[in-house]
Design a protein around this motif. Structure first.
Motif, PDB file in Angstrom:
ATOM      1  N   PHE A 149      25.036  24.599  18.207  1.00 17.14           N
ATOM      2  CA  PHE A 149      25.623  24.048  17.300  1.00 17.14           C
ATOM      3  C   PHE A 149      25.376  24.627  15.998  1.00 17.14           C
ATOM      4  CE2 PHE A 149      24.593  20.697  20.534  1.00 17.14           C
ATOM      5  CZ  PHE A 149      25.955  20.439  21.082  1.00 17.14           C
TER       6      PHE A 149
ATOM      7  N   GLU B  25      28.732  12.675   7.964  1.00 17.44           N
ATOM      8  CA  GLU B  25      29.632  11.946   8.902  1.00 17.44           C
ATOM      9  C   GLU B  25      30.082  12.988   9.661  1.00 17.44           C
ATOM     10  OE1 GLU B  25      31.409   8.643  10.861  1.00 17.44           O
ATOM     11  OE2 GLU B  25      29.621   8.872   9.122  1.00 17.44           O
TER      12      GLU B  25
ATOM     13  N   PHE C  83      19.016  22.634  19.741  1.00 22.91           N
ATOM     14  CA  PHE C  83      20.650  22.527  18.994  1.00 22.91           C
ATOM     15  C   PHE C  83      21.126  23.894  18.841  1.00 22.91           C
ATOM     16  CE2 PHE C  83      18.207  18.646  17.569  1.00 22.91           C
ATOM     17  CZ  PHE C  83      19.224  17.880  17.923  1.00 22.91           C
TER      18      PHE C  83
ATOM     19  N   SER D 177      27.399  14.686  12.142  1.00 22.90           N
ATOM     20  CA  SER D 177      26.953  13.719  12.994  1.00 22.90           C
ATOM     21  C   SER D 177      27.988  13.467  14.215  1.00 22.90           C
ATOM     22  CB  SER D 177      26.853  12.248  12.473  1.00 22.90           C
ATOM     23  OG  SER D 177      25.845  12.326  11.338  1.00 22.90           O
ATOM     24  N   LEU D 178      29.126  13.672  13.985  1.00 23.71           N
ATOM     25  CA  LEU D 178      30.331  13.602  15.044  1.00 23.71           C
ATOM     26  C   LEU D 178      30.414  15.074  15.788  1.00 23.71           C
ATOM     27  CD1 LEU D 178      33.284  11.851  13.041  1.00 23.71           C
ATOM     28  CD2 LEU D 178      32.042  10.912  14.731  1.00 23.71           C
ATOM     29  N   GLU D 179      30.214  15.947  15.171  1.00 29.58           N
ATOM     30  CA  GLU D 179      30.149  17.255  15.791  1.00 29.58           C
ATOM     31  C   GLU D 179      29.114  17.540  16.479  1.00 29.58           C
ATOM     32  OE1 GLU D 179      31.449  20.462  12.968  1.00 29.58           O
ATOM     33  OE2 GLU D 179      33.498  19.465  12.626  1.00 29.58           O
ATOM     34  N   HIS D 180      27.877  17.320  15.835  1.00 34.92           N
ATOM     35  CA  HIS D 180      26.417  17.937  16.452  1.00 34.92           C
ATOM     36  C   HIS D 180      25.899  16.878  17.218  1.00 34.92           C
ATOM     37  CE1 HIS D 180      27.790  21.198  14.510  1.00 34.92           C
ATOM     38  NE2 HIS D 180      27.400  21.145  13.248  1.00 34.92           N
ATOM     39  N   ASP D 181      26.288  15.593  17.239  1.00 38.33           N
ATOM     40  CA  ASP D 181      25.538  14.516  17.786  1.00 38.33           C
ATOM     41  C   ASP D 181      24.214  14.260  17.218  1.00 38.33           C
ATOM     42  OD1 ASP D 181      25.556  12.183  19.741  1.00 38.33           O
ATOM     43  OD2 ASP D 181      24.518  13.173  21.173  1.00 38.33           O
ATOM     44  N   ARG D 182      24.015  14.504  16.032  1.00 33.45           N
ATOM     45  CA  ARG D 182      22.642  14.131  15.139  1.00 33.45           C
ATOM     46  C   ARG D 182      22.815  14.133  13.732  1.00 33.45           C
ATOM     47  NH1 ARG D 182      19.835  18.097  12.540  1.00 33.45           N
ATOM     48  NH2 ARG D 182      20.444  20.264  12.874  1.00 33.45           N
ATOM     49  N   ASN D 183      22.174  13.714  13.072  1.00 36.31           N
ATOM     50  CA  ASN D 183      22.207  13.349  11.600  1.00 36.31           C
ATOM     51  C   ASN D 183      21.195  14.482  10.759  1.00 36.31           C
ATOM     52  OD1 ASN D 183      22.476  12.724   8.990  1.00 36.31           O
ATOM     53  ND2 ASN D 183      21.833  10.559   9.343  1.00 36.31           N
TER      54      ASN D 183
END
Length: 253
Positions: free
Chosen positions: A228, A56, A225, A59-65
């Motif tokens: 990040f 979670e 990425f 996903s919030l910080e890096h805009d990917r899972n």
């Protein structure tokens, strides 16, 4: 009527062979094993929760899972006994806890190779997680081509009247690594099939192709990425070093 006679005969025979003390001992040991397995289940749930929280956050910080899936498995008592027998240990609750580190297992499938190390490091940095062992089969693949990062950790579980420290084996690998490992297992251990040297060589070639795919995909990830990344991309970087740094920081504090 005939079946009842047989049932009674069996019950009486068992009673003659097994004393009440023996039956009580079996009952108590069964309770102990059941309780131990439930503790391992709790430990797996704790680890799964930790990874879901990291999922979670990333996903919030890096805009990917970075996590594709998290699964768990509990070793059967038969497998545990076989392993203890091979190592020359008694089959007791105490022996299981002392000598078997992979009773509880959690597998984390990641998108990219660097995600494997980022997630493992993020887990090890947590105060209540103790690294017991690290086996990096990504940097040092097995002879058959198998690749994955294996870590044994110890974490506390909180019960109604006590806190227990439990060990969990965690396997982290990419989608490509998991694809190869899953199919290799199906092919190699198919019943009534002789696995030839040529087949072994072909599987190793597939493992090398899979590794090349991970390198290429990780290169693309780096370009997209890289801003990040939470950890340096160092080939000599180990999870054990993260754990050592955590201890150093704790001593300073």
């Amino acid at each position: 009527m005939y079946e009842n006679i047989n049932d009674n005969f069996i019950k009486n025979s068992v009673s003659d062979i097994i004393s009440k003390e023996t039956l009580e001992e079996i009952k108590n040991r069964t309770k102990e094993y059941t309780a131990l397995m439930s503790y391992y289940k709790c430990a797996m749930m704790e680890i799964e929760t930790k990874f879901n929280v990291l999922k979670e956050q990333f996903s919030l910080e890096h805009d990917r899972n970075p996590i594709c899936s998290v699964t768990s498995r509990l070793k059967s008592l038969i497998s545990i006994k076989d392993k203890l027998d091979r190592r020359g240990h008694d089959f007791t609750v105490e022996s299981i806890e002392q000598n078997i580190n992979d009773v509880a297992g959690v597998r984390v499938i990641c998108s990219f190779k660097q995600d494997v190390y980022n997630l493992a490091a993020a887990l090890i940095k947590q105060d209540d997680v103790v690294l017991i062992e690290e086996k990096d089969y990504i940097k040092h693949p097995k002879e058959n081509g198998y690749r994955s990062l294996h870590i044994i950790v110890e974490i506390p579980i909180f019960l109604s009247h006590e806190k227990r420290k439990m060990k969990v084996e965690i396997q982290l690998r990419t989608i490509a690594m998991d694809f190869w490992a899953s199919l290799e297992h199906q092919l190699r251990y198919k019943k009534e099939t002789v696995f030839t040297d040529e087949m072994t060589a072909e599987l190793l070639e597939c493992a090398n192709i899979s590794a090349m795919l991970d390198v290429k995909m990780d290169h693309l990830r780096h370009n997209v990425f890289s801003p990040f990344l939470s950890l340096p991309e160092d080939e000599d970087y180990t999870i054990t070093e993260v754990d050592s740094q955590k201890e150093q920081n704790r001593n300073v504090e």
